[in-house]
Design a protein around this motif. Structure first.
Motif, PDB file in Angstrom:
ATOM      1  N   GLU A 144     -69.743  18.729 -34.310  1.00  0.00           N
ATOM      2  CA  GLU A 144     -68.432  18.101 -34.688  1.00  0.00           C
ATOM      3  C   GLU A 144     -67.304  18.565 -33.958  1.00  0.00           C
ATOM      4  OE1 GLU A 144     -70.813  19.720 -36.750  1.00  0.00           O
ATOM      5  OE2 GLU A 144     -69.886  20.326 -38.546  1.00  0.00           O
ATOM      6  N   VAL A 202     -77.820   8.530 -39.262  1.00  0.00           N
ATOM      7  CA  VAL A 202     -76.379   7.852 -39.863  1.00  0.00           C
ATOM      8  C   VAL A 202     -75.628   9.096 -40.073  1.00  0.00           C
ATOM      9  CG1 VAL A 202     -75.132   6.612 -41.323  1.00  0.00           C
ATOM     10  CG2 VAL A 202     -77.408   5.665 -40.497  1.00  0.00           C
ATOM     11  N   PHE A 207     -77.888   6.874 -30.880  1.00  0.00           N
ATOM     12  CA  PHE A 207     -79.176   7.584 -31.390  1.00  0.00           C
ATOM     13  C   PHE A 207     -80.342   6.395 -31.221  1.00  0.00           C
ATOM     14  CE2 PHE A 207     -76.211   9.961 -33.448  1.00  0.00           C
ATOM     15  CZ  PHE A 207     -76.917  11.202 -33.792  1.00  0.00           C
ATOM     16  N   ARG A 227     -67.749  17.839 -43.267  1.00  0.00           N
ATOM     17  CA  ARG A 227     -68.818  17.340 -44.126  1.00  0.00           C
ATOM     18  C   ARG A 227     -68.187  16.846 -45.188  1.00  0.00           C
ATOM     19  NH1 ARG A 227     -73.544  20.845 -42.573  1.00  0.00           N
ATOM     20  NH2 ARG A 227     -72.853  21.193 -40.581  1.00  0.00           N
ATOM     21  N   THR A 261     -67.132   9.190 -47.253  1.00  0.00           N
ATOM     22  CA  THR A 261     -66.820   8.128 -46.558  1.00  0.00           C
ATOM     23  C   THR A 261     -68.107   7.538 -46.070  1.00  0.00           C
ATOM     24  OG1 THR A 261     -66.482   8.958 -44.232  1.00  0.00           O
ATOM     25  CG2 THR A 261     -64.545   8.741 -45.703  1.00  0.00           C
ATOM     26  N   VAL A 262     -69.197   8.104 -46.027  1.00  0.00           N
ATOM     27  CA  VAL A 262     -70.689   7.749 -45.667  1.00  0.00           C
ATOM     28  C   VAL A 262     -71.515   7.853 -46.647  1.00  0.00           C
ATOM     29  CG1 VAL A 262     -72.244   7.807 -43.719  1.00  0.00           C
ATOM     30  CG2 VAL A 262     -69.930   8.241 -43.200  1.00  0.00           C
ATOM     31  N   ARG A 307     -65.677  14.729 -45.300  1.00  0.00           N
ATOM     32  CA  ARG A 307     -65.497  13.259 -44.935  1.00  0.00           C
ATOM     33  C   ARG A 307     -66.562  12.516 -44.874  1.00  0.00           C
ATOM     34  NH1 ARG A 307     -60.886  11.690 -41.719  1.00  0.00           N
ATOM     35  NH2 ARG A 307     -60.928   9.449 -41.634  1.00  0.00           N
ATOM     36  N   LEU A 360     -75.707  12.107 -39.140  1.00  0.00           N
ATOM     37  CA  LEU A 360     -75.886  13.114 -37.635  1.00  0.00           C
ATOM     38  C   LEU A 360     -74.675  12.228 -36.968  1.00  0.00           C
ATOM     39  CD1 LEU A 360     -79.162  14.373 -36.684  1.00  0.00           C
ATOM     40  CD2 LEU A 360     -77.494  15.569 -37.541  1.00  0.00           C
ATOM     41  N   ALA A 361     -74.932  10.993 -36.857  1.00  0.00           N
ATOM     42  CA  ALA A 361     -74.086  10.345 -36.051  1.00  0.00           C
ATOM     43  C   ALA A 361     -72.467  10.700 -36.283  1.00  0.00           C
ATOM     44  CB  ALA A 361     -74.335   8.818 -36.178  1.00  0.00           C
ATOM     45  N   ALA A 362     -72.208  10.715 -37.578  1.00  0.00           N
ATOM     46  CA  ALA A 362     -71.020  10.945 -38.263  1.00  0.00           C
ATOM     47  C   ALA A 362     -70.423  12.291 -37.757  1.00  0.00           C
ATOM     48  CB  ALA A 362     -70.723  10.608 -39.739  1.00  0.00           C
ATOM     49  N   ARG A 363     -71.389  13.204 -37.871  1.00  0.00           N
ATOM     50  CA  ARG A 363     -71.094  14.689 -37.655  1.00  0.00           C
ATOM     51  C   ARG A 363     -70.694  14.529 -36.096  1.00  0.00           C
ATOM     52  NH1 ARG A 363     -75.224  19.051 -38.094  1.00  0.00           N
ATOM     53  NH2 ARG A 363     -74.113  20.294 -37.119  1.00  0.00           N
ATOM     54  N   GLY A 364     -71.317  13.861 -35.331  1.00  0.00           N
ATOM     55  CA  GLY A 364     -71.264  14.069 -33.834  1.00  0.00           C
ATOM     56  C   GLY A 364     -69.971  13.367 -33.383  1.00  0.00           C
ATOM     57  N   MET A 365     -69.285  12.719 -34.366  1.00  0.00           N
ATOM     58  CA  MET A 365     -68.066  12.050 -33.764  1.00  0.00           C
ATOM     59  C   MET A 365     -67.072  13.066 -34.347  1.00  0.00           C
ATOM     60  SD  MET A 365     -68.771   7.884 -34.837  1.00  0.00           S
ATOM     61  CE  MET A 365     -70.265   7.534 -35.077  1.00  0.00           C
ATOM     62  N   GLY A 366     -67.307  13.987 -34.959  1.00  0.00           N
ATOM     63  CA  GLY A 366     -66.311  15.111 -35.303  1.00  0.00           C
ATOM     64  C   GLY A 366     -65.921  15.153 -36.712  1.00  0.00           C
ATOM     65  N   ALA A 367     -66.640  14.200 -37.783  1.00  0.00           N
ATOM     66  CA  ALA A 367     -66.327  14.428 -39.083  1.00  0.00           C
ATOM     67  C   ALA A 367     -66.552  15.349 -39.742  1.00  0.00           C
ATOM     68  CB  ALA A 367     -66.871  13.114 -39.707  1.00  0.00           C
TER      69      ALA A 367
END
Ligand SMILES: Nc1ncnc2c1ncn2[C@@H]1O[C@H](COP(=O)(O)OP(=O)(O)OP(=O)(O)O)[C@@H](O)[C@H]1O
Ligand SMILES: [Mg+2]
Lengths: 277, 368
Positions: free
Chosen positions: B84, A175, B92, A186, A192-193, A188, A177-184
């Motif tokens: 990022e 989860v 995933f 650290r 937020t997560v 944020r 990693l997913a946020a990072r992959g969307m460009g967020a």
């Protein structure tokens, strides 16, 4: 039936504990309840006194204030320690474990006096600051509310670390990693997560710490130096110093009811298993 | 904050992996892997468990750094660009939805990160919710959704910001067969609609063949073959690929002669003619034929066909097709799959001819 006999045998395993709880807590407490209605005479007199006595009220208000501040301070510190413990490098993890476990090996009394040695007017901190020329008069760190808050916070941190760390451990790495992959960024992701996913642990830890803090006796007695009396100490003073058993008992009953209500609230929010980690 | 692609921009990227290697301690998870992923293509990474598919996908996404090798996107070296900043869409394994956010908020997350205005976020979320068929579920938390719906949220969240590359790691492995097929069709449709470059990981060979424009087959951290579904299925370059992509009959050949486009070898007392799709190092080789390319008859088919004699040992009924289990005279077992409708039942223990068109058989090295 087999199922039934297994259940009743399991209850047998619990029996010693139940017996102990009954004899050591329930029966004596019923005695305390009786005192609160019968001493010095039968009636609700002590509860009426409790509602009107300005001293009792100020102690209740101080207790609530100290417990709220302590809970907030504990949660912030415990969150940081739990974070390092769960997500740090192996060295950081070891260090965090050390910080969490060592306090368990040292008695409350020793720790309270240890803080006194640090915080009192001629304690380590004031001596250092004075010899370094930073201050001329000693800071009032102990024998007041601040000392109580520092001592209690230190004592209670480990109890909050476990539920918080447990919540952090159950976060799915993907989860984040997913946020990072969307460009967020650290920061944020953290706010937020990560933090929202640990709210359960925070609420549990907060309730445990708050309830625990309400009944504190040794730490406030030593670090407060009689100037920052909390409810438990007030009960002690009423019963042992001004033989006013009825009022002491009534205060105890009110405290127990209040804690009972808080625990009932806690059960509605989280499962007990979450608290242990 | 960079804005996402504006309409009209090229939305699909081209990726080139050059000699990528990845070691974990002494373990080689990826070995010298080079692969070109074309603009807008649907590339599937196929391989058994532990073959390095996820590792490669994580390197593409930027979550893991390769030990050796470079990664290029549209001609630029992106090896050291963090995840990022690459901002590929990613689905995933296990979805990885934000459990504390509603469907809508999950999908809005990447847009908010990119600083889109709230009106823009609202419009784009509504659009994609409609497109993936989640209308009416916007306010639900992921835990309240079925597996297929969670999958749609993951897809919507990965596609909503119009990434130039979409990476999917075994997205359907938790779904039952019907739902899986439905979602496969949907992913295929989304690929066509968006035109984005898709890199899709699976260990299910039929899924790989059904969806992809090209399939890359992995084993033990090596890339064994890349090609169009038909090519890898019908012209595998080695035995692992041949066997991994589906059941195959292997007939050991005695002497093999190569003449131009074809090869000829001896199996039992018959000469078998095959496609020469590979170069043979040694003289040992096997003839490889898929069960559905063979057929059973009472007499040998001769025109452009190979034929061998077999005894029928049994049959398994699969509805649309029936699979016959046979054994050759020298004891090699064979499977032949034929449409149930077009064949009359064949009695067990009868001696029959098994034939197949010359162009359907191919030569593989023996062993390995
Ligand atoms: N962080 C890691 N540390 C050590 N070994 C790893 C790590 N990540 C992956 N591996 C190893 O690398 C190999 C490839 O793993 P990978 O996850 O890429 O396989 P996969 O093809 O995705 O398999 P699956 O189909 O089971 O998901 C495995 O043997 C795995 O144990
Ligand atoms: Mg994997």
């Amino acid at each position: 039936m087999i199922g039934k006999s297994i259940t009743s045998r399991k209850i047998l395993l619990l029996a010693p504990l139940l017996l102990f709880l009954g004899l050591a807590y329930v029966v004596p407490f019923l005695g305390v309840v009786r005192w609160s209605f019968t001493m010095p005479e039968v009636g609700l007199g002590q509860y009426r006194a409790l509602m009107t006595d300005p001293l009792v009220q100020s102690v209740f208000i101080r207790t609530l204030r100290i417990c709220l501040i302590v809970t907030a301070a504990v949660l912030v510190t415990a969150y940081a320690i739990a974070y390092v413990w769960v997500r740090g490098s192996s060295v950081q993890r070891m260090l965090a474990e050390f910080c969490i476990l060592v306090p368990f090996w040292i008695s409350v009394l020793t720790r309270a006096f240890g803080w006194l040695a640090m915080l009192s007017n001629r304690g380590l901190i004031n001596t250092w600051l004075q010899s370094a020329g930073i201050i001329s008069e000693p800071l009032a760190l102990a024998r007041n509310e601040l000392g109580v808050i520092i001592g209690m916070t230190h004592f209670l941190i480990p109890f909050a670390v476990f539920p918080i760390a447990s919540a952090m451990r159950s976060i799915d790495e993907r989860v984040l990693l997913a946020a990072r992959g969307m460009g967020a960024s650290r920061t944020r992701i953290f706010w937020t997560v990560f933090v929202p996913l640990t709210y359960g642990g925070l609420i549990g830890a907060g309730l445990i710490v708050f309830v625990f803090a309400l009944g504190f006796f040794v730490t406030p007695a030593i670090l407060g130096g009689g100037r920052s009396v909390m409810v438990a100490e007030l009960v002690y003073l009423r019963i042992f110093q001004s033989p006013d058993w009825g009022l002491g008992a009534a205060i105890s009953v009110v405290l127990v009811l209040f804690i009972g209500a808080l625990l009932a609230l806690m059960r509605r929010f989280i499962k007990p298993a979450h608290l242990i980690g | 904050m960079p804005q996402s692609m504006q309409p009209g921009d090229a939305k699909a990227a081209e990726i080139k992996a050059v000699s990528i290697g990845k070691t974990f301690g002494a373990f080689h998870a990826l070995k010298n892997l080079s692969l070109d992923i074309g603009r807008g293509e649907f590339l599937t990474l196929l391989g058994p468990s532990g073959s390095g598919k996820t590792t490669f996908l994580m390197i593409l996404a930027g979550f893991t750094a390769p030990t050796t090798g470079r990664l290029m996107m549209d001609g630029k070296d992106i090896t050291d660009v963090p995840a990022e900043d690459r901002s590929y869409g990613m689905v995933f394994q296990g979805y990885a939805l934000f459990p504390h956010l509603t469907v809508e908020q999950n999908i809005a997350f990447p847009l908010k990160v990119r600083g889109h205005s709230s009106a823009d976020v609202k419009r784009k979320v509504a659009e994609i919710v409609e497109r993936v068929g989640l209308t009416g579920h916007e306010k639900k938390l992921p835990a309240k959704l079925s597996g297929g719906q969670q999958q749609r949220v993951a897809l919507a969240r990965a596609l909503v910001f119009e990434p130039s590359v979409l990476l999917l790691d075994e997205p359907f492995s938790a779904l039952d067969k019907n739902l899986r097929e439905m979602m496969q069709q949907e992913v295929k449709r989304l690929h066509q609609e968006t035109g984005t470059t898709f890199v899709f990981v699976t260990h299910d060979q039929s899924e790989a063949l059904a969806l992809s424009s090209r399939v890359a087959i992995f084993n033990h951290g090596e890339l064994l073959q890349v090609g169009k579904p038909q090519d890898v299925y019908e012209r595998p370059s080695n035995r692992f690929v041949a066997e991994f992509l589906g059941e195959i009959n292997l007939l050991p050949l005695d002497t093999v002669e190569l003449n131009g486009e074809t090869a000829a070898g001896k199996f039992e007392d018959r000469t078998i003619v095959l496609n020469k799709s590979i170069t043979l190092a040694g003289k040992k080789a096997v003839a490889a034929v898929r069960p559905e390319h063979m057929f059973i008859s009472a007499s040998p088919q001769t025109s452009d066909c190979n034929a061998i004699t077999c005894r029928v040992e049994g049959a398994t009924y699969f509805g649309a097709s029936t699979k016959y289990h046979l054994r050759t005279r020298s004891g090699t077992s064979l499977a032949v799959s034929m449409p149930t409708a077009s064949t009359s039942p064949i009695a067990p223990q009868s001696d029959v001819w098994v034939s197949w068109p010359v162009h359907q058989g191919f030569l593989l090295p023996d062993g390995g």
